[in-house]
Design a protein around this motif. Structure first.
Motif, mmCIF file in Angstrom:
data_model
loop_
_atom_site.group_PDB
_atom_site.id
_atom_site.type_symbol
_atom_site.label_atom_id
_atom_site.label_comp_id
_atom_site.label_asym_id
_atom_site.label_seq_id
_atom_site.Cartn_x
_atom_site.Cartn_y
_atom_site.Cartn_z
ATOM 1 N N GLU A 168 11.200 -4.232 -4.213
ATOM 2 C CA GLU A 168 10.100 -4.209 -5.179
ATOM 3 C C GLU A 168 9.117 -5.336 -4.897
ATOM 4 O O GLU A 168 7.901 -5.142 -4.904
ATOM 5 C CB GLU A 168 10.667 -4.308 -6.595
ATOM 6 C CG GLU A 168 9.698 -3.874 -7.698
ATOM 7 C CD GLU A 168 8.735 -4.981 -8.142
ATOM 8 O OE1 GLU A 168 7.740 -4.674 -8.817
ATOM 9 O OE2 GLU A 168 8.997 -6.155 -7.802
ATOM 10 N N GLU A 169 9.643 -6.523 -4.620
ATOM 11 C CA GLU A 169 8.775 -7.654 -4.318
ATOM 12 C C GLU A 169 8.009 -7.421 -3.017
ATOM 13 O O GLU A 169 6.837 -7.785 -2.904
ATOM 14 C CB GLU A 169 9.611 -8.935 -4.211
ATOM 15 C CG GLU A 169 8.820 -10.190 -3.861
ATOM 16 C CD GLU A 169 7.803 -10.587 -4.924
ATOM 17 O OE1 GLU A 169 6.897 -11.370 -4.592
ATOM 18 O OE2 GLU A 169 7.921 -10.120 -6.081
ATOM 19 N N TYR A 172 5.184 -5.216 -3.723
ATOM 20 C CA TYR A 172 4.158 -5.993 -4.416
ATOM 21 C C TYR A 172 3.334 -6.819 -3.428
ATOM 22 O O TYR A 172 2.101 -6.872 -3.522
ATOM 23 C CB TYR A 172 4.823 -6.908 -5.449
ATOM 24 C CG TYR A 172 3.881 -7.830 -6.184
ATOM 25 C CD1 TYR A 172 3.067 -7.356 -7.202
ATOM 26 C CD2 TYR A 172 3.817 -9.182 -5.860
ATOM 27 C CE1 TYR A 172 2.199 -8.207 -7.882
ATOM 28 C CE2 TYR A 172 2.960 -10.034 -6.528
ATOM 29 C CZ TYR A 172 2.150 -9.541 -7.537
ATOM 30 O OH TYR A 172 1.282 -10.382 -8.194
ATOM 31 N N CYS A 176 -0.633 -6.503 -2.906
ATOM 32 C CA CYS A 176 -1.554 -7.632 -3.046
ATOM 33 C C CYS A 176 -2.389 -7.811 -1.785
ATOM 34 O O CYS A 176 -3.583 -8.135 -1.857
ATOM 35 C CB CYS A 176 -0.770 -8.909 -3.346
ATOM 36 S SG CYS A 176 -0.074 -8.974 -5.007
ATOM 37 N N GLY A 204 6.654 -1.742 -6.636
ATOM 38 C CA GLY A 204 5.972 -2.998 -6.332
ATOM 39 C C GLY A 204 4.501 -2.786 -6.010
ATOM 40 O O GLY A 204 3.638 -3.574 -6.440
ATOM 41 N N ARG A 207 2.659 -2.180 -9.235
ATOM 42 C CA ARG A 207 2.496 -3.420 -10.004
ATOM 43 C C ARG A 207 1.312 -4.224 -9.477
ATOM 44 O O ARG A 207 0.502 -4.751 -10.257
ATOM 45 C CB ARG A 207 3.787 -4.248 -9.936
ATOM 46 C CG ARG A 207 3.684 -5.614 -10.619
ATOM 47 C CD ARG A 207 5.054 -6.180 -10.933
ATOM 48 N NE ARG A 207 5.814 -6.539 -9.746
ATOM 49 C CZ ARG A 207 5.853 -7.762 -9.216
ATOM 50 N NH1 ARG A 207 5.122 -8.748 -9.754
ATOM 51 N NH2 ARG A 207 6.605 -8.013 -8.161
ATOM 52 N N ALA A 208 1.198 -4.317 -8.164
ATOM 53 C CA ALA A 208 0.067 -5.041 -7.583
ATOM 54 C C ALA A 208 -1.253 -4.363 -7.936
ATOM 55 O O ALA A 208 -2.245 -5.040 -8.248
ATOM 56 C CB ALA A 208 0.227 -5.124 -6.065
ATOM 57 N N GLU A 211 -2.196 -5.257 -11.524
ATOM 58 C CA GLU A 211 -2.628 -6.642 -11.690
ATOM 59 C C GLU A 211 -4.004 -6.891 -11.095
ATOM 60 O O GLU A 211 -4.739 -7.776 -11.569
ATOM 61 C CB GLU A 211 -1.603 -7.576 -11.045
ATOM 62 C CG GLU A 211 -0.285 -7.644 -11.797
ATOM 63 C CD GLU A 211 0.649 -8.686 -11.217
ATOM 64 O OE1 GLU A 211 0.230 -9.448 -10.311
ATOM 65 O OE2 GLU A 211 1.815 -8.748 -11.670
#
Length: 339
Positions: A168-169, A172, A176, A204, A207-208, A211
């Protein structure tokens, strides 16, 4: 071919005594007796039955590894780490390819249990399949009750130790990188929906996007097999839906290589027309042209850590060890330029 009985007769001992000496039993015998048996083995060129020895030993010596496909560079690197630790501990590794077939994984667990392996390592992704997970849990529980140990790599709802890659990270970080570079029309080449690895990496990315106030609509996510051909087919699908994509994120490097081939065939430059980002940092990521920007996971280390956990029978509670993801920038991506 000489038999154990032949060795015992030549040495003047019982077959049971000959067997204990040949198998390296810790039961004390005189050096003179040991020398007679080993001399008989040499003279008769006796070859012990490896399977019989395995069953006779109190300590199991083989370990089983179930992977989706050892020819996949992702699993090849993980398997390298698994084997390094197993070899250092004097263990034989039995590698089973499931080819992402849940039924075959269940069969392999039964087979490895019958072979009395010391540990089973599940090196492939978990599945979003409650019935399969329940069946696998039951088989692994039966195996551990006989003294076997289990470790897994990835997100599974299974008993045993786990090495948890930061999928997941990593997703992300990829999000990003691409959305933060100004790209708005981003396509994603995802793996099979049924795999937890796909779900986590895609989560992930989303999520990016949230944001950074970007959108990632369903039409710009193409699901395909985790290989080069799957990546090529998904790229064709994405370009048919959105011909003016400026970036593609592939959820593994093999699929990214497929994307590069399609873009090249269409006369699109990378990264001039389309930036491409992969995932895993397989060895090929450095060798393609342009070299691939990707998310690195410590694949060999993950395999080594999973095997170390499986062979460590001192700790009885389940352990989880994280494996971090990092971004590796190379030539296949760049900030969006005005068009």
């Amino acid at each position: 071919m000489a038999t154990l009985a032949d060795v015992a007769r030549r040495a003047g001992v019982s077959p049971a005594t000959a067997s204990r000496i040949i198998s390296g039993s810790t039961k004390l015998v005189t050096e003179e007796l040991r020398a007679r048996v080993l001399r008989a083995v040499d003279e008769l060129q006796y070859v012990p039955n490896a399977h019989a020895q395995l069953l006779a030993r109190a300590q199991r010596t083989a370990v089983g590894v179930i992977v989706h496909d050892v020819s996949d560079p992702y699993f090849a690197e993980i398997t390298r780490g698994l084997q390094q630790v197993a070899t250092a501990n004097g263990r034989l590794v039995i590698i089973c390819n499931s080819y992402r077939d849940p039924a075959r994984e269940l069969e392999y667990v039964e087979l490895l249990r019958a072979q009395q392996v010391a540990a089973i390592v599940l090196a492939g992704s978990g599945y979003h399949d409650p019935s399969f997970t329940k069946a696998l849990k039951g088989k692994l529980a039966a195996y551990t009750r006989t003294g076997g140990r289990v470790s897994v790599i990835g997100r599974h709802e299974l008993p045993g130790d786990a090495v948890m890659p930061a999928n997941e990270e990593g997703g992300y970080l990829a999000g990003c990188e691409v959305f933060g570079a100004g790209h708005r029309k981003v396509g994603v080449i995802a793996g099979p929906k049924v795999l937890t690895t796909t779900t986590d990496r895609l989560a992930g990315l989303r999520r990016a996007a949230r944001e950074l106030s970007r959108t990632l609509p369903a039409r710009r996510v193409a699901y395909a097999a985790f290989d080069r051909d799957g990546g090529a087919a998904a790229t064709e699908q994405l370009l048919a839906e959105t011909p003016d994509l400026t970036a593609i994120v592939a959820l593994n490097d093999s699929m990214a290589v497929g994307a590069l081939s399609v873009l090249r065939a269409r006369g699109l430059s990378v990264p001039g027309d389309v930036s491409v980002i992969g995932f895993d940092d397989m060895p090929i990521a450095r060798d393609v042209t342009p070299a691939l920007t990707t998310i690195r996971l410590p694949l060999t280390e993950m395999g080594a850590r999973a095997m170390a956990l499986a062979l460590d029978d001192e700790v009885r509670h389940d352990r989880v060890e994280p494996a971090a993801a990092t971004l590796v920038r190379r030539e296949s991506s760049q900030p969006l330029t005005s068009r």
